[in-house]
Each structure stands twice: as structure tokens, then as C-alpha cells.
Write a protein that holds these residues in place. Structure first.
Motif, PDB file in Angstrom:
ATOM      1  N   PRO A 114     -67.186 -62.718  -5.990  1.00  8.09           N
ATOM      2  CA  PRO A 114     -67.598 -63.951  -5.316  1.00  8.09           C
ATOM      3  C   PRO A 114     -66.461 -64.459  -4.441  1.00  8.09           C
ATOM      4  CG  PRO A 114     -67.126 -64.359  -7.633  1.00  8.09           C
ATOM      5  CD  PRO A 114     -67.018 -62.885  -7.430  1.00  8.09           C
ATOM      6  N   ASP A 115     -66.774 -64.977  -3.276  1.00  9.13           N
ATOM      7  CA  ASP A 115     -65.713 -65.514  -2.428  1.00  9.13           C
ATOM      8  C   ASP A 115     -65.155 -66.772  -3.080  1.00  9.13           C
ATOM      9  OD1 ASP A 115     -67.833 -67.393  -1.657  1.00  9.13           O
ATOM     10  OD2 ASP A 115     -66.358 -68.010  -0.176  1.00  9.13           O
ATOM     11  N   SER A 116     -64.020 -67.247  -2.582  1.00 13.04           N
ATOM     12  CA  SER A 116     -63.305 -68.300  -3.305  1.00 13.04           C
ATOM     13  C   SER A 116     -64.101 -69.592  -3.402  1.00 13.04           C
ATOM     14  CB  SER A 116     -61.953 -68.559  -2.640  1.00 13.04           C
ATOM     15  OG  SER A 116     -62.148 -68.869  -1.276  1.00 13.04           O
ATOM     16  N   GLN A 117     -65.060 -69.809  -2.494  1.00 11.90           N
ATOM     17  CA  GLN A 117     -65.843 -71.041  -2.553  1.00 11.90           C
ATOM     18  C   GLN A 117     -67.252 -70.827  -3.101  1.00 11.90           C
ATOM     19  OE1 GLN A 117     -64.919 -71.503   1.343  1.00 11.90           O
ATOM     20  NE2 GLN A 117     -63.115 -72.760   0.965  1.00 11.90           N
ATOM     21  N   ASN A 118     -67.466 -69.649  -3.672  1.00 11.50           N
ATOM     22  CA  ASN A 118     -68.774 -69.320  -4.223  1.00 11.50           C
ATOM     23  C   ASN A 118     -69.893 -69.504  -3.212  1.00 11.50           C
ATOM     24  OD1 ASN A 118     -67.753 -68.634  -6.745  1.00 11.50           O
ATOM     25  ND2 ASN A 118     -67.835 -70.751  -7.426  1.00 11.50           N
ATOM     26  N   GLN A 119     -69.605 -69.150  -1.980  1.00 15.17           N
ATOM     27  CA  GLN A 119     -70.597 -69.255  -0.921  1.00 15.17           C
ATOM     28  C   GLN A 119     -71.448 -67.998  -0.854  1.00 15.17           C
ATOM     29  OE1 GLN A 119     -71.170 -71.804   1.373  1.00 15.17           O
ATOM     30  NE2 GLN A 119     -69.230 -72.404   2.277  1.00 15.17           N
ATOM     31  N   PHE A 120     -70.812 -66.863  -1.118  1.00 12.27           N
ATOM     32  CA  PHE A 120     -71.529 -65.591  -1.051  1.00 12.27           C
ATOM     33  C   PHE A 120     -70.863 -64.592  -1.988  1.00 12.27           C
ATOM     34  CE2 PHE A 120     -68.302 -65.723   2.235  1.00 12.27           C
ATOM     35  CZ  PHE A 120     -67.619 -64.525   2.056  1.00 12.27           C
ATOM     36  N   LEU A 121     -71.520 -63.457  -2.142  1.00 15.30           N
ATOM     37  CA  LEU A 121     -71.005 -62.430  -3.034  1.00 15.30           C
ATOM     38  C   LEU A 121     -70.547 -61.228  -2.229  1.00 15.30           C
ATOM     39  CD1 LEU A 121     -70.647 -61.586  -6.025  1.00 15.30           C
ATOM     40  CD2 LEU A 121     -72.876 -60.492  -5.836  1.00 15.30           C
ATOM     41  N   LEU A 122     -69.285 -60.852  -2.386  1.00 20.64           N
ATOM     42  CA  LEU A 122     -68.745 -59.676  -1.717  1.00 20.64           C
ATOM     43  C   LEU A 122     -69.026 -58.443  -2.567  1.00 20.64           C
ATOM     44  CD1 LEU A 122     -65.238 -60.660  -0.363  1.00 20.64           C
ATOM     45  CD2 LEU A 122     -66.913 -59.263   0.827  1.00 20.64           C
ATOM     46  N   VAL A 123     -69.488 -57.382  -1.928  1.00 20.70           N
ATOM     47  CA  VAL A 123     -69.762 -56.137  -2.635  1.00 20.70           C
ATOM     48  C   VAL A 123     -69.008 -55.013  -1.957  1.00 20.70           C
ATOM     49  CG1 VAL A 123     -71.548 -54.578  -3.474  1.00 20.70           C
ATOM     50  CG2 VAL A 123     -72.062 -57.002  -3.153  1.00 20.70           C
ATOM     51  N   MET A 124     -68.268 -54.249  -2.743  1.00 15.56           N
ATOM     52  CA  MET A 124     -67.503 -53.144  -2.154  1.00 15.56           C
ATOM     53  C   MET A 124     -67.323 -52.030  -3.171  1.00 15.56           C
ATOM     54  SD  MET A 124     -63.821 -55.027  -2.307  1.00 15.56           S
ATOM     55  CE  MET A 124     -64.496 -56.682  -2.372  1.00 15.56           C
ATOM     56  N   SER A 125     -66.842 -50.909  -2.687  1.00 14.85           N
ATOM     57  CA  SER A 125     -66.577 -49.787  -3.591  1.00 14.85           C
ATOM     58  C   SER A 125     -65.272 -50.048  -4.333  1.00 14.85           C
ATOM     59  CB  SER A 125     -66.457 -48.502  -2.786  1.00 14.85           C
ATOM     60  OG  SER A 125     -65.299 -48.544  -1.983  1.00 14.85           O
ATOM     61  N   PRO A 126     -65.108 -49.433  -5.503  1.00 12.59           N
ATOM     62  CA  PRO A 126     -63.861 -49.579  -6.241  1.00 12.59           C
ATOM     63  C   PRO A 126     -62.648 -49.175  -5.403  1.00 12.59           C
ATOM     64  CG  PRO A 126     -65.495 -48.543  -7.628  1.00 12.59           C
ATOM     65  CD  PRO A 126     -66.094 -48.653  -6.265  1.00 12.59           C
ATOM     66  N   GLU A 127     -62.826 -48.166  -4.560  1.00  9.59           N
ATOM     67  CA  GLU A 127     -61.717 -47.713  -3.717  1.00  9.59           C
ATOM     68  C   GLU A 127     -61.300 -48.816  -2.756  1.00  9.59           C
ATOM     69  OE1 GLU A 127     -64.709 -45.823  -3.717  1.00  9.59           O
ATOM     70  OE2 GLU A 127     -63.963 -44.853  -5.533  1.00  9.59           O
ATOM     71  N   GLU A 128     -62.305 -49.438  -2.143  1.00  8.83           N
ATOM     72  CA  GLU A 128     -62.027 -50.511  -1.209  1.00  8.83           C
ATOM     73  C   GLU A 128     -61.320 -51.668  -1.910  1.00  8.83           C
ATOM     74  OE1 GLU A 128     -62.319 -50.663   1.954  1.00  8.83           O
ATOM     75  OE2 GLU A 128     -61.881 -52.794   2.216  1.00  8.83           O
ATOM     76  N   PHE A 129     -61.758 -51.922  -3.121  1.00 10.18           N
ATOM     77  CA  PHE A 129     -61.140 -53.004  -3.893  1.00 10.18           C
ATOM     78  C   PHE A 129     -59.670 -52.693  -4.189  1.00 10.18           C
ATOM     79  CE2 PHE A 129     -60.168 -55.147  -7.931  1.00 10.18           C
ATOM     80  CZ  PHE A 129     -60.436 -56.447  -7.561  1.00 10.18           C
ATOM     81  N   ALA A 130     -59.421 -51.450  -4.572  1.00  8.00           N
ATOM     82  CA  ALA A 130     -58.053 -51.031  -4.852  1.00  8.00           C
ATOM     83  C   ALA A 130     -57.190 -51.180  -3.602  1.00  8.00           C
ATOM     84  CB  ALA A 130     -58.035 -49.582  -5.338  1.00  8.00           C
ATOM     85  N   ARG A 131     -57.785 -50.808  -2.463  1.00 10.65           N
ATOM     86  CA  ARG A 131     -57.078 -50.913  -1.198  1.00 10.65           C
ATOM     87  C   ARG A 131     -56.707 -52.375  -0.926  1.00 10.65           C
ATOM     88  NH1 ARG A 131     -59.450 -46.759   2.015  1.00 10.65           N
ATOM     89  NH2 ARG A 131     -61.340 -47.662   1.172  1.00 10.65           N
ATOM     90  N   MET A 132     -57.668 -53.239  -1.192  1.00 11.24           N
ATOM     91  CA  MET A 132     -57.461 -54.656  -0.948  1.00 11.24           C
ATOM     92  C   MET A 132     -56.352 -55.224  -1.824  1.00 11.24           C
ATOM     93  SD  MET A 132     -60.328 -57.555  -1.447  1.00 11.24           S
ATOM     94  CE  MET A 132     -61.275 -56.996  -0.049  1.00 11.24           C
ATOM     95  N   SER A 133     -56.382 -54.882  -3.112  1.00 14.20           N
ATOM     96  CA  SER A 133     -55.360 -55.456  -3.988  1.00 14.20           C
ATOM     97  C   SER A 133     -54.007 -54.831  -3.687  1.00 14.20           C
ATOM     98  CB  SER A 133     -55.752 -55.296  -5.457  1.00 14.20           C
ATOM     99  OG  SER A 133     -55.394 -54.052  -5.958  1.00 14.20           O
ATOM    100  N   ALA A 134     -54.002 -53.580  -3.229  1.00 11.28           N
ATOM    101  CA  ALA A 134     -52.742 -52.960  -2.811  1.00 11.28           C
ATOM    102  C   ALA A 134     -52.184 -53.679  -1.589  1.00 11.28           C
ATOM    103  CB  ALA A 134     -52.951 -51.484  -2.515  1.00 11.28           C
ATOM    104  N   ALA A 135     -53.090 -54.106  -0.691  1.00  9.16           N
ATOM    105  CA  ALA A 135     -52.670 -54.820   0.511  1.00  9.16           C
ATOM    106  C   ALA A 135     -51.979 -56.129   0.140  1.00  9.16           C
ATOM    107  CB  ALA A 135     -53.865 -55.094   1.407  1.00  9.16           C
TER     108      ALA A 135
END
Lengths: 151, 151
Positions: free
Chosen positions: B43-64
Motif C-alpha cells: 500500500p502506498d504511504s497514504q493508503n490511496q492505492f495498492l502497489l503490485v510488483m514482482s519480488p525482484e522489483e521489490f528487492a531492487r527497490m529496497s536495494a535502491a
DNA sequence: CAGTGGTGGTTAAGAGTGGGACGAAGTGGA
DNA sequence: TCCACTTCGTCCCACTCTTAACCACCACTG
């Protein structure tokens, strides 16, 4: 760097589970790897929550402290001794429930309903009311970093 | 084609789908890769919408977030903890439907018809009425940037 | 008119929880 | 030193509720 990230177990999500009278807590099924799993239990420095990780992750963590050149040797030695004295072994039973030492539960205030909070390589067990506060307090930071990395 | 950039999936378009009583939502067939797919729900920080991504993309994001030097260490730590606690695993069934946790749907207000909005490496799930408002608000900006880059 | 995509319900498997059974380990007394 | 007793820890079973797999259907579309 990408290989290290993918090698680490990733615990996603937040769960509310119950601790019964025997201090058993069910590990979320999505987080389980094998039938019987061994964990290292490590209360955080302020006894706010309980850190749970695999022995491998614990080894990685203490190795990271050892090899960090920016920490003085004396500090490092003290830290490592405290780390190892605080850590406890925890075993999951065949039902996938982690049995927590009575003393740890009392210190951290884990009773009845608790929050299991995921993380990379480890997860945390919180007293529900305390966790709710921690989550709300820290939201502005989340927002800020999210903006920086374009989330 | 293993380079990081080309590995990113691109989800194009906007779809209107229904969420049924069991909180299942059909992923547009054009966006599907395999039969059973795993996603990270955030969920985005304001609970406006739900983000959906692959685990790889998520890992990339947290690595960033981890490797970004412009973020203070403390902020980074807090952010990462929240990121991981907010994120949930989501599994698509054999019909290509994503099952959303009840709590997430309630928080974000996903019920009945929802809007699926594409993106690079991820897509968003919006409450339709809210999406319409957000879309209208942001149109001038889109127009402006489009002019700048000569689109 | 066949094939694909989206939707709805039913059913079987699995997850979370509580409690009892059994054996191992520790304790105290003869 | 040995035995009876208690205590603790692990395993196993039972129950409920959730979840995910399966099947069936309809509406488009090429």
C-alpha cells in the motif's frame, strides 16, 4: 550484491498471532522453510521487541560487526560479547510453532496477541500496542525516503 | 536478456476489473507471465492505492533505498523496516487472479469495481472514484512534461 | 463458432489454535 | 546410590476457520 540479497530469506508482511499459555507462537506458514527450523532469538537493546533470525543470518550479522573497520576494536569486542550473551536458541515444533523462553516473554511483554513484523533475513515479535505506536511514529521518515527513491 | 533494465516488466494500460466477495481480482491477461505468479503487495504511504510488483522489483527497490547515499542511516533503517512490514506476499491462482488480504482492501477502499493502472516494473490498484480524481488532477502535469520531452 | 478472458461458486487442503499424553530431566528423601 | 515424585518440554491429536485449487459459465472477439 544482487546475489547476497537473493540468498537472504525475505519475510514479508505483518501478522497478528497468539501466544498461548505455553509461550508457543505460530510462525506464519509463508515464512516457514523446513518442518523443524532453528532460530536465534535476540531481544533488541531496549527490550522493545524480539528479533528472530536463522543461525546463518546471526553469523552474518556478527561477522559484519567484526569486519567493520569503522568501529574501534574495544567497542567491537564488547558488542560481540553482549550480542552472544543475549542471544538464545529457539526451536520450532512440528506444527511450526516457536517456543519462547518464559523470561524473554516477560521482559518484552509478549502475552496474548502479538505482532509479527517481517524483514530481510529476520523478523520481529512485538507486543501489539507497542508496535502500533512505533509504526505510527515513524511514518514521516517512510514518506521522505519513498519520495527520494521514487516510490 | 538478463540485464537489470530489460528484466523490468512494463505493465501498459489501464483496466477496470471487479473484486469479488473473496477479494480476488483478475490480473489483465496481457500482464501475466507464468501460470502462477508471485507478487509483492505494497500500500502506498497514504493508503490511496495498492502497489503490485514482482519480488525482484521489490528487492531492487529496497536495494535502491539502501545504496542511496543521500539518505541518513537512521532514516534508511526505519524506512526499510516499514517497507518490509507493509509489504505482503500475494499469489495468483490458476485463473490468474490475485487474492488480496481483507485488511488491505478495507484500508484502501477496494471494493466492487477497481482501476488497474500500469507502470514500469509495477502496477497500481485504485478505488475507481479516487483514481478518476487523481487522474484528472494530474493531467495538466502530464501535458506539461509531454510538451517538454516532445511527446 | 471456437477460443480466450473475466467472473462466480463449491470443495478439499492447509493454517492457526488449544489441550492432552508421554518421556526426559531434575529434585528430594531414604 | 537408588527410587519415587514433580516438572518441564516436545509431540500428537482435534477442532475451527481460512485459503487456494477446481469447475462451470458467460461475454466478447477474431
Amino acid at each position: 550484491m544482487d546475489s547476497i540479497v537473493s540468498a537472504q530469506t525475505f519475510y514479508a508482511g505483518e501478522f497478528r498471532h497468539a501466544i498461548d499459555e505455553k509461550n508457543r507462537i505460530t510462525i506464519p506458514s509463508r515464512w516457514r522453510r523446513k518442518n523443524t527450523e532453528e532460530f536465534i532469538l535476540l531481544p533488541d537493546s531496549q527490550n522493545q521487541f524480539l528479533l528472530v533470525m536463522s543461525p546463518e543470518e546471526f553469523a552474518r550479522m556478527s561477522a559484519a560487526a567484526e569486519s567493520n573497520a569503522s568501529i574501534a576494536a574495544r567497542e567491537r569486542r564488547i558488542f560481540l560479547r553482549q550480542l552472544h550473551s543475549r542471544a538464545q536458541h529457539g526451536l520450532a515444533d512440528k506444527q511450526g510453532r516457536l517456543v519462547l523462553p518464559e523470561e524473554l516473554c516477560r521482559k518484552i511483554g509478549l502475552k496474548g496477541e502479538v505482532a509479527l513484523v517481517g524483514g530481510r533475513g529476520r523478523f520481529e515479535i512485538w507486543n501489539v500496542t507497542r508496535w502500533k505506536r512505533a509504526d505510527e511514529e515513524e511514518t514521516p521518515t517512510y514518506q521522505h525516503v519513498a519520495n527520494v527513491i521514487g516510490l
